[in-house]
Design an enzyme around this catalytic site. Structure first.
Site, PDB file in Angstrom:
ATOM      1  N   HIS A  54      -3.731  -3.112   7.842  1.00 24.01           N
ATOM      2  CA  HIS A  54      -4.667  -3.391   6.746  1.00 24.01           C
ATOM      3  C   HIS A  54      -5.219  -2.096   6.193  1.00 24.01           C
ATOM      4  O   HIS A  54      -5.495  -1.169   6.950  1.00 24.01           O
ATOM      5  CB  HIS A  54      -5.861  -4.241   7.231  1.00 24.01           C
ATOM      6  CG  HIS A  54      -5.497  -5.632   7.629  1.00 24.01           C
ATOM      7  ND1 HIS A  54      -5.096  -6.589   6.720  1.00 24.01           N
ATOM      8  CD2 HIS A  54      -5.458  -6.223   8.841  1.00 24.01           C
ATOM      9  CE1 HIS A  54      -4.830  -7.716   7.367  1.00 24.01           C
ATOM     10  NE2 HIS A  54      -5.033  -7.521   8.652  1.00 24.01           N
ATOM     11  N   HIS A  80       0.771  -1.251   0.000  1.00 24.56           N
ATOM     12  CA  HIS A  80       0.000   0.000   0.000  1.00 24.56           C
ATOM     13  C   HIS A  80       0.802   1.301   0.000  1.00 24.56           C
ATOM     14  O   HIS A  80       0.213   2.351  -0.191  1.00 24.56           O
ATOM     15  CB  HIS A  80      -0.962   0.001   1.195  1.00 24.56           C
ATOM     16  CG  HIS A  80      -1.926  -1.134   1.172  1.00 24.56           C
ATOM     17  ND1 HIS A  80      -2.851  -1.306   0.155  1.00 24.56           N
ATOM     18  CD2 HIS A  80      -2.104  -2.186   2.017  1.00 24.56           C
ATOM     19  CE1 HIS A  80      -3.563  -2.402   0.397  1.00 24.56           C
ATOM     20  NE2 HIS A  80      -3.122  -2.955   1.514  1.00 24.56           N
ATOM     21  N   THR A 122      -5.067  -0.504  -3.138  1.00 23.34           N
ATOM     22  CA  THR A 122      -4.808   0.931  -3.112  1.00 23.34           C
ATOM     23  C   THR A 122      -3.362   1.224  -2.738  1.00 23.34           C
ATOM     24  O   THR A 122      -2.842   0.630  -1.789  1.00 23.34           O
ATOM     25  CB  THR A 122      -5.734   1.606  -2.070  1.00 23.34           C
ATOM     26  OG1 THR A 122      -7.087   1.289  -2.387  1.00 23.34           O
ATOM     27  CG2 THR A 122      -5.555   3.115  -2.079  1.00 23.34           C
ATOM     28  N   LYS A 131     -16.627  -1.518   9.766  1.00 24.91           N
ATOM     29  CA  LYS A 131     -17.831  -2.162   9.218  1.00 24.91           C
ATOM     30  C   LYS A 131     -17.705  -3.679   9.232  1.00 24.91           C
ATOM     31  O   LYS A 131     -18.679  -4.401   9.193  1.00 24.91           O
ATOM     32  CB  LYS A 131     -18.087  -1.665   7.794  1.00 24.91           C
ATOM     33  CG  LYS A 131     -18.684  -0.258   7.812  1.00 24.91           C
ATOM     34  CD  LYS A 131     -19.092   0.201   6.433  1.00 24.91           C
ATOM     35  CE  LYS A 131     -19.579   1.636   6.491  1.00 24.91           C
ATOM     36  NZ  LYS A 131     -19.028   2.454   5.411  1.00 24.91           N
ATOM     37  N   LYS A 190      -6.121 -10.197  -7.229  1.00 16.10           N
ATOM     38  CA  LYS A 190      -6.696  -9.364  -6.163  1.00 16.10           C
ATOM     39  C   LYS A 190      -7.628  -8.316  -6.796  1.00 16.10           C
ATOM     40  O   LYS A 190      -7.212  -7.587  -7.693  1.00 16.10           O
ATOM     41  CB  LYS A 190      -5.565  -8.683  -5.383  1.00 16.10           C
ATOM     42  CG  LYS A 190      -6.055  -7.981  -4.115  1.00 16.10           C
ATOM     43  CD  LYS A 190      -4.908  -7.519  -3.232  1.00 16.10           C
ATOM     44  CE  LYS A 190      -5.448  -6.861  -1.970  1.00 16.10           C
ATOM     45  NZ  LYS A 190      -4.398  -6.434  -1.047  1.00 16.10           N
ATOM     46  N   PRO A 191      -8.893  -8.231  -6.344  1.00 21.83           N
ATOM     47  CA  PRO A 191      -9.865  -7.357  -7.026  1.00 21.83           C
ATOM     48  C   PRO A 191      -9.584  -5.859  -6.888  1.00 21.83           C
ATOM     49  O   PRO A 191      -9.780  -5.104  -7.845  1.00 21.83           O
ATOM     50  CB  PRO A 191     -11.213  -7.700  -6.378  1.00 21.83           C
ATOM     51  CG  PRO A 191     -10.956  -8.707  -5.332  1.00 21.83           C
ATOM     52  CD  PRO A 191      -9.503  -9.057  -5.293  1.00 21.83           C
ATOM     53  N   VAL A 192      -9.157  -5.412  -5.711  1.00 18.75           N
ATOM     54  CA  VAL A 192      -8.887  -3.986  -5.487  1.00 18.75           C
ATOM     55  C   VAL A 192      -7.643  -3.857  -4.624  1.00 18.75           C
ATOM     56  O   VAL A 192      -7.504  -4.578  -3.631  1.00 18.75           O
ATOM     57  CB  VAL A 192     -10.035  -3.292  -4.707  1.00 18.75           C
ATOM     58  CG1 VAL A 192      -9.798  -1.781  -4.669  1.00 18.75           C
ATOM     59  CG2 VAL A 192     -11.385  -3.611  -5.286  1.00 18.75           C
TER      60      VAL A 192
HETATM   61  N1  UMF Z   1      -8.510  -2.924  -0.523  1.00 20.58           N
HETATM   62  C1  UMF Z   1      -7.768  -1.845  -0.939  1.00 20.58           C
HETATM   63  O1  UMF Z   1      -6.551  -1.927  -1.099  1.00 20.58           O
HETATM   64  N2  UMF Z   1      -8.418  -0.663  -1.193  1.00 20.58           N
HETATM   65  C2  UMF Z   1      -9.772  -0.513  -1.016  1.00 20.58           C
HETATM   66  O2  UMF Z   1     -10.303   0.603  -1.254  1.00 20.58           O
HETATM   67  C3  UMF Z   1     -10.485  -1.623  -0.576  1.00 20.58           C
HETATM   68  C4  UMF Z   1      -9.835  -2.818  -0.352  1.00 20.58           C
HETATM   69  O3  UMF Z   1     -10.209  -5.780   2.156  1.00 20.58           O
HETATM   70  C5  UMF Z   1      -9.386  -6.770   1.621  1.00 20.58           C
HETATM   71  C6  UMF Z   1      -8.240  -6.161   0.861  1.00 20.58           C
HETATM   72  O4  UMF Z   1      -8.761  -5.252  -0.103  1.00 20.58           O
HETATM   73  C7  UMF Z   1      -7.288  -5.382   1.721  1.00 20.58           C
HETATM   74  O5  UMF Z   1      -6.162  -6.181   1.971  1.00 20.58           O
HETATM   75  C8  UMF Z   1      -6.888  -4.217   0.849  1.00 20.58           C
HETATM   76  F1  UMF Z   1      -5.648  -4.453   0.348  1.00 20.58           F
HETATM   77  C9  UMF Z   1      -7.818  -4.217  -0.300  1.00 20.58           C
HETATM   78  O6  UMF Z   1      -4.063  -6.922   3.005  1.00 20.58           O
HETATM   79  P1  UMF Z   1      -5.168  -5.964   3.250  1.00 20.58           P
HETATM   80  O7  UMF Z   1      -4.681  -4.534   3.250  1.00 20.58           O
HETATM   81  O8  UMF Z   1      -6.021  -6.297   4.434  1.00 20.58           O
END
Ligand code: UMF
Length: 123
Positions: A118, A12, A44, A65, A40-42
């Site tokens: 996270h 990130h 940031t 949430k 991985k769908p999304v």
């Molecule tokens: N996530 C993002 O990076 N951006 C968003 O706006 C929404 C989600 O929630 C599961 C994963 O989705 C997160 O992984 C986050 F990377 C991504 O390893 P993480 O950070 O828990």
């Protein structure tokens, strides 16, 4: 072994980038090894100094949430890039759309020092 804090940095943090091009996400998702199977769908990336992102943990408690314990929201908008998997994109050809935004970000934090582990979302 990679800690959760290190994983957050890898997935990130990209403080030194201010302008991103259309290919940013496809490059970065590979470079940072964020692409698993399935894609991985999304994901940031945050373009702000690390100390400013770490400071989010010390204030701005907001309700989570999901089940995750302790959420914190930034007090100012941050420069971020959302990488969104394009429809029909299938591993290993994970093809991402690159979207630059300025939004408040929400993270969860853990440990001592209490640091981001996270990325929850942006508002
Ligand atoms: N996530 C993002 O990076 N951006 C968003 O706006 C929404 C989600 O929630 C599961 C994963 O989705 C997160 O992984 C986050 F990377 C991504 O390893 P993480 O950070 O828990």
């Amino acid at each position: 072994k990679e800690t959760q804090a290190d994983e957050f940095l890898r997935q990130h943090m990209d403080p030194d980038t201010s302008k991103v091009t259309a290919s940013y996400c496809n490059t970065m998702m590979k470079l940072r090894n964020v692409m698993g199977e399935p894609c991985k769908p999304v994901n940031t990336f945050i373009h702000e100094p690390l100390r400013d992102v770490q400071a989010i943990c010390l204030k701005g408690d907001v309700p989570c949430k999901n089940t995750k314990s302790d959420c914190h929201q930034s007090s100012s908008k941050m420069r971020i890039t959302d990488c969104r998997l394009k429809k029909g994109s299938i591993y290993p050809q994970c093809d991402y759309e690159t979207q630059q935004k300025r939004k408040y970000i929400i993270v969860t934090c853990e440990g001592n020092p209490y640091v981001p582990v996270h990325f929850v979302g942006s508002v």
